[in-house]
Design a protein around this motif. Structure first.
Motif, short mmCIF file in Angstrom:
data_model
loop_
_atom_site.label_atom_id
_atom_site.label_comp_id
_atom_site.label_asym_id
_atom_site.label_seq_id
_atom_site.Cartn_x
_atom_site.Cartn_y
_atom_site.Cartn_z
N ARG A 119 3.64 -5.05 7.20
CA ARG A 119 4.29 -6.14 6.48
C ARG A 119 3.82 -6.42 5.02
N VAL A 120 2.78 -5.35 4.86
CA VAL A 120 1.92 -5.64 3.49
C VAL A 120 2.87 -5.68 2.14
N CYS A 121 3.71 -4.73 2.19
CA CYS A 121 4.76 -4.36 1.29
C CYS A 121 5.74 -5.53 0.84
N GLU A 122 5.85 -6.59 1.44
CA GLU A 122 6.61 -7.67 1.26
C GLU A 122 5.90 -8.38 0.00
N LYS A 123 4.67 -7.97 -0.23
CA LYS A 123 3.92 -8.70 -1.41
C LYS A 123 4.30 -8.12 -2.52
N MET A 124 5.11 -7.06 -2.80
CA MET A 124 5.30 -6.55 -4.03
C MET A 124 6.40 -7.34 -4.78
N LYS A 125 7.16 -8.49 -3.82
CA LYS A 125 7.89 -9.38 -4.83
C LYS A 125 7.08 -10.23 -5.48
N GLU A 126 5.76 -10.20 -5.56
CA GLU A 126 4.78 -11.02 -6.41
C GLU A 126 4.28 -10.16 -7.60
N TYR A 127 4.87 -9.21 -7.62
CA TYR A 127 4.46 -8.44 -8.82
C TYR A 127 5.48 -8.31 -10.19
N VAL A 164 2.07 -11.48 -10.32
CA VAL A 164 2.60 -12.56 -11.32
C VAL A 164 2.46 -13.86 -10.47
N ILE A 165 1.68 -13.78 -9.27
CA ILE A 165 1.36 -15.14 -8.72
C ILE A 165 0.13 -14.80 -8.08
N SER A 166 -1.15 -15.40 -8.38
CA SER A 166 -2.16 -15.24 -7.80
C SER A 166 -2.50 -15.55 -6.35
N HIS A 167 -3.56 -14.95 -5.96
CA HIS A 167 -3.49 -15.38 -4.44
C HIS A 167 -4.13 -16.59 -4.23
N ASP A 168 -5.02 -17.04 -5.13
CA ASP A 168 -5.71 -18.42 -5.10
C ASP A 168 -4.88 -19.61 -5.79
N ASP A 181 11.43 -9.41 -12.56
CA ASP A 181 12.63 -8.98 -12.30
C ASP A 181 12.93 -8.68 -10.86
N GLY A 182 13.92 -9.03 -10.34
CA GLY A 182 14.28 -8.77 -9.06
C GLY A 182 14.37 -7.21 -8.79
N ASP A 183 14.90 -6.17 -9.68
CA ASP A 183 15.16 -5.01 -9.60
C ASP A 183 13.81 -4.20 -9.59
N VAL A 184 12.80 -4.65 -10.45
CA VAL A 184 11.48 -4.25 -10.46
C VAL A 184 10.76 -4.34 -9.04
N ALA A 185 10.74 -5.46 -8.58
CA ALA A 185 10.18 -5.94 -7.11
C ALA A 185 11.02 -5.04 -5.99
N SER A 186 12.07 -4.81 -6.01
CA SER A 186 12.81 -4.10 -5.01
C SER A 186 12.38 -2.97 -5.11
N SER A 187 12.23 -2.31 -6.29
CA SER A 187 11.79 -0.70 -6.52
C SER A 187 10.36 -0.37 -6.09
N LEU A 188 9.86 -1.59 -6.21
CA LEU A 188 8.12 -1.46 -6.03
C LEU A 188 7.77 -1.54 -4.62
N LYS A 189 8.82 -2.43 -3.88
CA LYS A 189 8.55 -2.56 -2.55
C LYS A 189 8.90 -1.33 -1.76
N PHE A 190 10.20 -0.72 -2.17
CA PHE A 190 10.65 0.53 -1.56
C PHE A 190 9.65 1.67 -1.59
N ALA A 191 9.01 1.85 -2.97
CA ALA A 191 8.10 2.73 -3.11
C ALA A 191 6.72 2.69 -2.34
N CYS A 192 6.47 1.25 -2.05
CA CYS A 192 5.26 0.91 -1.39
C CYS A 192 5.54 1.31 0.20
N GLU A 193 6.78 0.93 0.63
CA GLU A 193 6.85 1.34 2.10
C GLU A 193 7.19 2.83 2.30
#
Length: 222
Positions: free
Chosen positions: A126-134, A150-154, A166-178
């Motif tokens: 599940r950790v790659c879902e966090k890429m949407k916060e980058y 772009v969103i801090s943990h605390d 950007d949504g495309d950036v987050a999607s590409s990063l999530k795909f690479a993470c997976e």
């Protein structure tokens, strides 16, 4: 005898007797009066430009892909280490066989849940879902791309100057993470099953070639 009448000159736009387009000492013109590209661009220059584009384009694409996969690897390790740190150190999990031994005992031991194989496997799902916060950041001097939260943990406010969200950036990063989590699952479990320093550099730059350009990248503060 007297010279005969001069042969009539073909009107503009008509064809001469040979069936070819009229040439009157100027560049051959295409329909509509446009001068053909081959008459405007010297052949040597055209070839040079074509070769330059063909040479540089794959390099740019490869660099963009490397930046993405390097950023995904480093972000993945950051997120896994943060998740591990949130687990109560007193939480345990039973490991071993539940079969009854001849003496009536069981070969079961309790180990800390944090960093256990079960814990790490659950995180990797599940950790790659966090890429949407980058978001994406470009180094102005090298044009290399890196990826930052772009969103801090605390919940503290973050400096997002120069960060592309950007949504495309987050999607590409999530795909690479997976892809990385699947391909390097064994290495991730190996490195994170115990506390260790510089996991990002050791895994992303040394064990793999995902960040072979990035040994100088500082460790991100989450």
């Amino acid at each position: 005898g007297a010279p005969g009448p001069a042969a009539p000159r073909a009107a503009p736009g008509q064809r001469d007797g040979t069936g070819g387009a009229e040439r009157d000492g100027r560049a051959e013109r295409w329909p509509g009066g446009a001068v053909g590209m081959r008459d405007r661009i010297p052949p040597v220059l055209a070839v040079t430009v074509t070769v330059a584009v063909a040479t540089l384009l794959p390099v740019a694409i490869a660099r963009r892909s490397q930046d993405l996969h390097c950023g995904a690897c480093r972000a993945l390790v950051d997120e896994l280490e943060w998740e591990i740190a949130q687990v109560d150190p007193r939480k345990t999990i039973q490991m071993g066989s539940f079969r009854i031994n001849p003496d009536g005992s069981q070969s079961v031991v309790e180990v800390p849940y944090a960093r256990s194989e079960a814990h790490l496997t659950e995180l990797l799902e599940r950790v790659c879902e966090k890429m949407k916060e980058y978001g994406e950041k470009v180094d102005p001097s090298t044009q290399r791309k890196s990826y930052v939260r772009v969103i801090s943990h605390d919940g503290t406010k973050m400096d997002l100057s120069g960060v592309k969200i950007d949504g495309d950036v987050a999607s590409s990063l999530k795909f690479a993470c997976e892809s990385i989590a699947e391909e390097y699952e064994d290495e991730l479990v190996e490195f994170l099953s115990h506390e260790a320093d510089n996991v990002k550099d050791r895994l992303c730059s040394k064990r793999t070639d995902l960040c072979d350009h990035a040994l100088h990248i500082p460790h991100d503060e989450l």
